[in-house]
Design a protein around this motif. Structure first.
Motif, PDB file in Angstrom:
ATOM      1  N   GLY A   1       3.883   3.477  -2.425  1.00  0.00           N
ATOM      2  CA  GLY A   1       4.518   3.628  -3.724  1.00  0.00           C
ATOM      3  C   GLY A   1       5.279   4.939  -3.771  1.00  0.00           C
ATOM      4  O   GLY A   1       5.390   5.655  -2.768  1.00  0.00           O
TER       5      GLY A   1
ATOM      6  N   ASN B   1      -7.235  10.373  -9.789  1.00  0.00           N
ATOM      7  CA  ASN B   1      -6.715   9.018  -9.625  1.00  0.00           C
ATOM      8  C   ASN B   1      -6.479   8.325 -10.965  1.00  0.00           C
ATOM      9  O   ASN B   1      -5.917   7.225 -10.997  1.00  0.00           O
TER      10      ASN B   1
ATOM     11  N   LYS C   1      -2.147  12.627  -9.155  1.00  0.00           N
ATOM     12  CA  LYS C   1      -2.586  12.402  -7.775  1.00  0.00           C
ATOM     13  C   LYS C   1      -1.604  12.995  -6.763  1.00  0.00           C
ATOM     14  O   LYS C   1      -2.004  13.605  -5.767  1.00  0.00           O
TER      15      LYS C   1
ATOM     16  N   LEU D   1      -5.926   4.430  -9.918  1.00  0.00           N
ATOM     17  CA  LEU D   1      -5.682   4.037  -8.538  1.00  0.00           C
ATOM     18  C   LEU D   1      -6.995   3.604  -7.891  1.00  0.00           C
ATOM     19  O   LEU D   1      -7.577   4.302  -7.058  1.00  0.00           O
TER      20      LEU D   1
ATOM     21  N   VAL E   1      -5.095  -1.812  -8.193  1.00  0.00           N
ATOM     22  CA  VAL E   1      -5.202  -0.738  -9.180  1.00  0.00           C
ATOM     23  C   VAL E   1      -5.633  -1.354 -10.503  1.00  0.00           C
ATOM     24  O   VAL E   1      -5.651  -2.583 -10.658  1.00  0.00           O
TER      25      VAL E   1
ATOM     26  N   TRP F   1      -0.143  -2.524  -7.310  1.00  0.00           N
ATOM     27  CA  TRP F   1       0.575  -1.366  -7.852  1.00  0.00           C
ATOM     28  C   TRP F   1       1.903  -1.775  -8.466  1.00  0.00           C
ATOM     29  O   TRP F   1       2.257  -1.312  -9.554  1.00  0.00           O
TER      30      TRP F   1
ATOM     31  N   VAL G   1      -0.965   3.919  -1.843  1.00  0.00           N
ATOM     32  CA  VAL G   1      -1.615   3.387  -3.043  1.00  0.00           C
ATOM     33  C   VAL G   1      -2.584   2.285  -2.618  1.00  0.00           C
ATOM     34  O   VAL G   1      -2.357   1.598  -1.615  1.00  0.00           O
TER      35      VAL G   1
ATOM     36  N   MET H   1       1.511   8.626 -11.630  1.00  0.00           N
ATOM     37  CA  MET H   1       0.770   9.065 -10.438  1.00  0.00           C
ATOM     38  C   MET H   1       0.911  10.565 -10.196  1.00  0.00           C
ATOM     39  O   MET H   1       0.546  11.061  -9.135  1.00  0.00           O
TER      40      MET H   1
ATOM     41  N   ASN I   1       0.809  -1.224   0.000  1.00  0.00           N
ATOM     42  CA  ASN I   1       0.000   0.000   0.000  1.00  0.00           C
ATOM     43  C   ASN I   1       0.838   1.267   0.000  1.00  0.00           C
ATOM     44  O   ASN I   1       0.354   2.339   0.363  1.00  0.00           O
TER      45      ASN I   1
END
Length: 542
Positions: A170, A285, A196, A314, A255, A343, A251, A193, A168
């Motif tokens: 990244g 996301n 985000k 995400l 995903v 992820w 994260v 990403m 969880n």
């Protein structure tokens, strides 16, 4: 002059050059050993010279991504030094200054113009290559939501080491997993990403750097001006990055990724117009980039243009499909297009590895997709309408292997001030456009590819940012301008064209920082930040 005398004189100069090169190599090795606080391991090879051509060429070419820079005609380093301790890097600076020889610094080798490991532009002097590839330690601290990572590690290695400890966490950096993190973050470090969490440079907490006097500093001791400059101000101008401390981001455990191709016959033009209207405004996301290239058409001997939508969301596919149905129904995304995964698995897919490739591939630290190429970049603030796209398609079909990559902005990228880091292209940007042209190594004449790229760049001028026309520093383009001489003979005025294109209003502050921390311009290259025009401060300390 008599031909025999000319031959003798030429031979003498060549022998003199070899003699001087060997002298520098020997002196540098002895000097580095003398000044290092850590001993050299007896069983480790740290120095490479052309005298041992096989090992020298192997290490030189190990991380080169653009094959046009392995050409024998380009000047190569007199010596390659691969330090394994921080004190080795300090010593290399001290010794290069003693010997009056230039250092070029390489962490990953994705350098689009090869300026970190070769020399052949303007009047650049002989040099030694400092290759940081053996400095690649990574220390992930999940409770602290942070990681220290040495400059020679790749972002793929960082991703893997984070995922080893948490599914969880990244880090928001690049899509090409063989990027060396030392140089990647110095240019900003965008990735899937960024909408985000912003750029990699926006998520740096601390750094360790060696200055032009061989002194080591962290964020506190280097000061906030320099810490600001190294997070997006371009590599190789202010010092040598030894390591970054980065902030990890949260994260989801699952995903979703998808890749959906659409050709002209499938309504690609209309769909791309719509993409431009929603790309920077859709849920933050969701990151949907577009890869555009010519492909074979359905009719024999006919070519068409394909737009391929490559995305990371995400979250789970059900939520993604709801967003796409509401915001981008023109694409026609279906459940079958969507792949749910962790992820770290998504980083493998986005890194262009085949489906079901294990994440351990990220530890290889190499890029299997090496080509000869030339690239340019732009930032787009207004949608390009169908007539503009149709003209673009005509130009793409004139070449065999062009590729356009359009990366969406918006989200967090619009919330961060353009002066927060040197990377200025934030609010108001819809997408960044990258243009690439590839060719095979055996081609004898490549000038036509360069000319095609220049014409494409001219064609795109009405559709992209103006005053300045922006460019991304990690996609260096020496056709925008170059420093021609080292050691203070460049001025900020002569470099302002490309400097402002890369950094906009932040360029002036970068010049000020450079003039203070490197007043003798030790960290010079063809597009390094120049010194101010007034008399330099000779203290050289941060």
């Amino acid at each position: 002059m008599d031909p025999c005398i000319t031959l003798i004189l030429t031979s003498f100069l060549i022998l003199l050059s070899f003699s001087t090169s060997y002298q520098i190599q020997d002196s540098f090795k002895k000097c580095v050993a003398f000044h290092s606080t850590t001993l050299f391991p007896s069983n480790s090879t740290l120095f490479y010279t052309s005298k041992n051509a096989s090992s020298y060429n192997t290490i030189l070419q190990s991380t080169i991504q653009n094959l046009r820079f392995i050409s024998p005609s380009l000047p190569k380093p007199l010596l390659i030094f691969t330090p394994i301790f921080e004190s080795h890097v300090q010593s290399s600076i001290i010794c290069a200054k003693k010997l009056g020889i230039q250092l070029r610094i390489r962490s990953g080798g994705h350098d689009y113009e090869g300026i970190s490991y070769t020399s052949g532009f303007g009047s650049s002097p002989p040099f030694i290559l400092l290759d940081l590839g053996k400095l690649r330690a990574i220390d992930v601290n999940i409770p602290d939501n942070s990681a220290w990572v040495q400059a020679g590690a790749t972002i793929g290695e960082l991703y893997y080491r984070i995922a080893e400890k948490s599914q969880n966490h990244g880090f928001p950096a690049g899509l090409c997993t063989s990027l060396g993190i030392g140089g990647h973050i110095t240019g900003g470090a965008y990735g899937p990403m960024m909408r985000k969490f912003g750029l990699g440079a926006d998520n740096v907490i601390d750094a360790i750097i060696v200055n032009a006097n061989g002194e080591i500093f962290d964020r506190k001791t280097m000061g906030e001006d320099l810490f600001w400059a190294i997070r997006g101000g371009g590599g190789g101008s202010f010092g040598i990055i030894l390591s970054w401390k980065v902030k990890l981001v949260q994260v989801p455990s699952i995903v979703t990724v998808f890749t959906v191709p659409r050709t002209l016959e499938q309504g690609a033009t209309r769909i791309l117009v719509k993409w431009q209207e929603i790309a920077d405004k859709i849920d933050e996301n969701l990151f949907i980039r577009v890869l555009i290239r010519p492909v074979n058409g359905t009719k024999r001997g006919m070519r068409t243009v394909q737009t391929s939508y490559n995305a990371l969301f995400l979250g789970r596919s059900d939520n993604l499909l709801q967003i796409m149905k509401q915001e981008f129904p023109e694409m026609g995304l279906t459940k079958n297009d969507c792949l749910e995964m962790s992820w770290i698995e998504s980083m493998v897919i986005i890194g262009r590895y085949p489906r079901n490739t294990p994440p351990e591939v990220l530890l290889q630290g190499t890029n299997p997709f090496k080509r000869n190429f030339k690239a340019k970049s732009d930032f787009v603030k207004e949608p390009i309408q169908e007539s503009g796209l149709e003209g673009l398609w005509k130009r793409l079909l004139e070449e065999e292997s062009p590729l356009l990559i359009w990366n969406p902005y918006g989200g967090m990228m619009s919330k961060i001030s353009e002066s927060e880091t040197p990377f200025p292209y934030r609010k108001g940007v819809i997408f960044m456009a990258q243009y690439l042209i590839y060719w095979e190594s055996e081609e004898k004449s490549v000038s036509r590819h360069y000319e095609w790229m220049r014409q494409l760049y001219v064609y795109m001028a009405p559709y992209v940012s103006k005053f300045p026309r922006g460019a991304y520093v990690n996609y260096r383009d020496l056709e925008l301008g170059m420093n021609m001489k080292p050691a203070g003979n460049n001025t900020s005025v002569s470099a302002s064209k490309w400097g402002i294109m890369y950094f906009n209003r932040n360029f002036k502050r970068l010049v000020s920082v450079k003039s203070r921390v490197d007043p003798d311009d030790f960290f010079w290259h063809e597009q390094s930040i120049p010194l101010e025009d007034f008399k330099k401060n000779n203290s050289g300390h941060f």
